[in-house]
Design a protein around this motif. Structure first.
Motif, PDB file in Angstrom:
ATOM      1  N   GLU A  97      19.653  19.627  35.988  1.00  0.00           N
ATOM      2  CA  GLU A  97      20.248  19.034  35.174  1.00  0.00           C
ATOM      3  C   GLU A  97      20.516  17.506  35.145  1.00  0.00           C
ATOM      4  N   ARG A 127      22.071  13.551  34.685  1.00  0.00           N
ATOM      5  CA  ARG A 127      23.302  12.974  34.128  1.00  0.00           C
ATOM      6  C   ARG A 127      23.136  12.031  33.038  1.00  0.00           C
ATOM      7  N   PRO A 155      19.883  10.176  30.431  1.00  0.00           N
ATOM      8  CA  PRO A 155      18.534  10.134  29.930  1.00  0.00           C
ATOM      9  C   PRO A 155      17.716   9.471  30.802  1.00  0.00           C
ATOM     10  N   ASN A 176      17.516  19.564  26.343  1.00  0.00           N
ATOM     11  CA  ASN A 176      19.095  19.630  26.198  1.00  0.00           C
ATOM     12  C   ASN A 176      19.621  19.108  27.559  1.00  0.00           C
ATOM     13  N   GLY A 177      18.947  17.958  28.043  1.00  0.00           N
ATOM     14  CA  GLY A 177      19.521  17.375  29.307  1.00  0.00           C
ATOM     15  C   GLY A 177      19.070  18.056  30.442  1.00  0.00           C
ATOM     16  N   ARG A 178      18.040  18.914  30.293  1.00  0.00           N
ATOM     17  CA  ARG A 178      17.529  19.474  31.638  1.00  0.00           C
ATOM     18  C   ARG A 178      16.015  19.008  31.644  1.00  0.00           C
TER      19      ARG A 178
END
Length: 111
Positions: free
Chosen positions: A45, A47, A49, A77-79
């Motif tokens: 994940e 923190r 981009p 999605n941020g992963r």
């Protein structure tokens, strides 16, 4: 293993973990939390981009693991899904982590 969307998934067993570190792409470093890991790759994940496309080479820096080299396989999605570089010693480093340091972690929230 393939699902209905023709997405190739990891065949190695995943283990949940909570390891904090950084992902380095070119000259940018982003703080990450490693969500799960296997001997072939990991899901993290991010923190902030990182603007790296699938197929980009990255470095994963974590105190518990050292420096690992990998290739981004997916972003969502941020992963990030990162496959370890087969030419590196990532498999040995991850195996050593699981043998000596890993404590089983249960997810706090479910989706």
């Amino acid at each position: 293993m393939q699902n209905n969307l023709n997405i190739i998934t990891r065949k190695a067993e995943r283990k949940h973990c909570r390891i904090f570190g950084k992902v380095r792409y070119l000259t940018k470093e982003v703080d990450v939390r490693i969500l799960d890991m296997s001997v072939t790759g990991m899901a993290v994940e991010i923190r902030a981009p990182i603007h790296a496309a699938s197929g980009s080479r990255v470095q994963i820096l974590a105190d518990d693991l050292g420096t690992l080299h990998g290739i981004i396989r997916w972003t969502h999605n941020g992963r990030l899904g990162i496959q370890f570089d087969p030419n590196s010693n990532a498999r040995a480093q991850v195996s050593s982590y699981f043998r000596f340091f890993h404590k089983e972690v249960k997810p706090v929230l479910t989706r």
